[in-house]
Design a protein around this motif. Structure first.
Motif, PDB file in Angstrom:
ATOM      1  N   SER A 243      42.466  50.454  42.398  1.00  0.00           N
ATOM      2  CA  SER A 243      42.282  50.208  43.825  1.00  0.00           C
ATOM      3  C   SER A 243      41.440  51.306  44.467  1.00  0.00           C
ATOM      4  O   SER A 243      41.663  52.495  44.235  1.00  0.00           O
ATOM      5  CB  SER A 243      43.637  50.127  44.528  1.00  0.00           C
ATOM      6  N   GLY A 244      40.476  50.886  45.260  1.00  0.00           N
ATOM      7  CA  GLY A 244      39.629  51.850  45.931  1.00  0.00           C
ATOM      8  C   GLY A 244      38.467  52.346  45.105  1.00  0.00           C
ATOM      9  O   GLY A 244      37.679  53.166  45.583  1.00  0.00           O
ATOM     10  N   GLY A 246      35.405  51.375  44.423  1.00  0.00           N
ATOM     11  CA  GLY A 246      34.537  50.339  44.960  1.00  0.00           C
ATOM     12  C   GLY A 246      33.270  50.070  44.179  1.00  0.00           C
ATOM     13  O   GLY A 246      32.544  49.122  44.504  1.00  0.00           O
ATOM     14  N   ARG A 270      40.434  46.366  47.147  1.00  0.00           N
ATOM     15  CA  ARG A 270      39.205  46.906  47.715  1.00  0.00           C
ATOM     16  C   ARG A 270      38.084  47.053  46.695  1.00  0.00           C
ATOM     17  O   ARG A 270      37.122  47.785  46.922  1.00  0.00           O
ATOM     18  CB  ARG A 270      39.471  48.245  48.426  1.00  0.00           C
ATOM     19  N   SER A 272      35.441  45.122  45.927  1.00  0.00           N
ATOM     20  CA  SER A 272      34.864  43.939  46.569  1.00  0.00           C
ATOM     21  C   SER A 272      33.768  43.269  45.757  1.00  0.00           C
ATOM     22  O   SER A 272      33.259  42.216  46.164  1.00  0.00           O
ATOM     23  CB  SER A 272      34.324  44.326  47.953  1.00  0.00           C
ATOM     24  N   GLU A 295      43.877  42.777  46.873  1.00  0.00           N
ATOM     25  CA  GLU A 295      43.589  42.991  48.299  1.00  0.00           C
ATOM     26  C   GLU A 295      42.112  43.300  48.515  1.00  0.00           C
ATOM     27  O   GLU A 295      41.535  44.156  47.857  1.00  0.00           O
ATOM     28  CB  GLU A 295      44.444  44.152  48.812  1.00  0.00           C
ATOM     29  N   GLU A 296      41.511  42.580  49.446  1.00  0.00           N
ATOM     30  CA  GLU A 296      40.112  42.757  49.805  1.00  0.00           C
ATOM     31  C   GLU A 296      39.146  42.460  48.663  1.00  0.00           C
ATOM     32  O   GLU A 296      38.009  42.945  48.666  1.00  0.00           O
ATOM     33  CB  GLU A 296      39.853  44.154  50.365  1.00  0.00           C
ATOM     34  N   HIS A 343      37.734  42.169  54.468  1.00  0.00           N
ATOM     35  CA  HIS A 343      37.576  43.532  54.993  1.00  0.00           C
ATOM     36  C   HIS A 343      38.584  43.841  56.083  1.00  0.00           C
ATOM     37  O   HIS A 343      39.053  42.973  56.785  1.00  0.00           O
ATOM     38  CB  HIS A 343      36.169  43.699  55.573  1.00  0.00           C
ATOM     39  N   SER A 348      46.099  49.584  50.625  1.00  0.00           N
ATOM     40  CA  SER A 348      46.911  49.203  49.485  1.00  0.00           C
ATOM     41  C   SER A 348      47.750  50.363  49.018  1.00  0.00           C
ATOM     42  O   SER A 348      47.357  51.513  49.071  1.00  0.00           O
ATOM     43  CB  SER A 348      46.008  48.760  48.332  1.00  0.00           C
TER      44      SER A 348
END
Length: 467
Positions: A243-244, A246, A270, A272, A295-296, A343, A348
């Motif tokens: 997560s994160g 990106g 996230r 994406s 998520e996202e 977005h 998270s």
């Protein structure tokens, strides 16, 4: 000195041997033991016997715990102490933990989460005196540097679990020193270690072949190259948090699908750039998947849900998973959701436990998810047998038809429908007639008052008039 004097006339003291009384006392918590210690001289000796203090959790007393408390406990417990949690005890520093390490050399499980005063000095003490340490939590110990990891690798070679979350001074050099010495690591949590890059993951790949759980949340410099290396070297991986991160693409999902067939938990909030294609390959190869956080992941559609429903019969949760750790010993919390595939939603979190709370699935903010995706989810094994909580907040394409599909989920306990603009009160009422035990949380925005007949000009609601 005898345990019982002539003044200790209690019948229990006369009839039961000391060994049996100690066994009874071993089931008491800290508060009860302290109270018993005030009853009599005999009970004081029994209650404060080191054998009753093998596992101590001081979290509930964190505001009162100072260094001298830890020192006194260590002297009282000595070699008996196996597990100590000082989570949140911000008054504890290096000096008291050095005394602790010297006195409690059989410690196996130590939680220093949030002990912000400690520095590398504490890790040097643990390395020197606590060679049996298996579980160490240094979350938010922000003064920890690479020197700590070098010391741990030299003295704590039996370490299986290490949490370095938010220790943001750690770099690839520290990770290299750590994994060279601690090759039995099964869980490594590196959330918020923002200086880590792909090279750090290469070191993990080379030395940590027993790794089961890895958390890289918010390690934003990690790319597909690093994830591919981890997958090629850690085939036993069961839980992975990205997560994160990106920069990741479907190349990371492909590597997981081809190299980590035992994967049970994946957090990719996230990320994406991930698409249905990557998740389709993952679903077709990782049939043990139980929990996912998407998520996202704004590009996924019903196709991802369909593939997961077909190929992953053990799936229990799709969404934000508080505090990702390792399946065989995780601390706390409801499992998350396919939460927020768009977005600007809540951050998270990650962590799990094999026998966790009710299974939770969230599709909050997944704006491309439709009634058809919910149909496949509700007809899948996880929907029929395991689904307990489902979040559909801000799923703008969801209608009352989705609620009809959810009637197949007989175990559903809670349903979130905030801002699902095509869901009606009538639809909720019909579903609750079939599932009366379900708690439905929904919000219907007030309608702007219509323009008065014969009125001239634009009418405004009362809120707008006030503004």
């Amino acid at each position: 000195m005898e345990v019982f004097s002539n003044n200790d006339e209690g019948l229990i003291n006369k009839k039961l041997p000391k060994e049996l009384l100690l066994r009874i006392f071993s089931f008491l918590d800290i508060v009860t033991l302290c109270r018993c210690a005030q009853i009599s001289k005999a009970w004081n000796i029994l209650a404060l016997d080191g054998s009753n203090w093998q596992r101590i959790d001081l979290f509930n007393f964190q505001t009162d715990v100072e260094g001298r408390v830890v020192e006194n406990i260590s002297k009282r417990c000595g070699g008996f102490l196996r597990k100590l949690s000082l989570r949140g005890c911000i008054g504890v520093g290096d000096s008291s933990l050095k005394t602790f390490a010297q006195n409690c050399r059989n410690i196996e499980h130590l939680n220093l989460n949030g002990c912000t005063k400690i520095t590398d000095s504490t890790c040097y003490s643990l390395s020197r005196f606590c060679s049996k340490l298996k579980h160490l939590d240094l979350t938010s110990c922000v003064s920890i540097t690479n020197s700590s990891l070098k010391g741990i690798s030299e003295g704590c070679r039996h370490l299986e679990y290490l949490n370095l979350s938010w220790c943001d001074q750690i770099t690839k050099d520290g990770i290299e020193a750590l994994v060279r010495g601690c090759r039995s690591l099964r869980a490594l949590l590196l959330r918020g270690c923002t200086q880590l890059e792909d090279e750090a993951l290469k070191h993990i790949q080379n030395y940590c072949h027993e790794l089961v759980s890895l958390n890289l949340q918010s390690c934003s410099r990690v790319t597909d190259e690093g994830v591919v290396q981890i997958c090629r070297g850690c085939h036993r991986l069961q839980a992975l948090c990205l997560s994160g991160c990106g920069n990741l693409t479907d190349a990371s999902l492909t590597a997981l699908a081809l190299n980590c067939p035992r994967l049970q938990i994946l957090e990719a909030a996230r990320c994406s750039h991930l698409t249905d294609a990557g998740f389709t390959l993952l679903a077709r190869n990782c049939h043990d998947l139980e929990k996912m956080d998407l998520e996202e992941c704004i590009l996924i559609t019903d196709s991802t849900l369909i593939q997961l429903s077909i190929h992953c019969p053990k799936l229990q949760a799709l969404g934000s998973l508080p505090d990702l750790e390792i399946p065989w010993t995780w601390d706390s919390h409801p499992f998350g959701s396919v939460a927020s595939c768009v977005h600007g939603t809540r951050p998270s979190t990650s962590s799990l436990r094999s026998a966790g709370p009710p299974q939770r699935q969230s599709l909050s903010h997944c704006e491309l998810i439709t009634d058809d995706g919910i149909l496949h989810l509700s007809n899948s094994p996880c929907g029929h047998e395991r689904l307990r909580v489902l979040e559909l907040d801000n799923c703008l394409l969801i209608t009352d038809v989705a609620l009809e599909h959810l009637e197949n989920c007989r175990g559903l306990e809670r349903l979130e429908l905030y801002d699902c603009q095509q869901v009606t009160r009538a639809g909720i009422k019909r579903m609750r007639a079939q599932l009366p035990h379900v708690k439905v949380h929904a919000y219907f925005a007030p309608v702007t008052p219509p323009t008065a007949v014969g009125g001239s000009g634009q009418r405004l609601c009362r809120c707008c008039v006030i503004l």
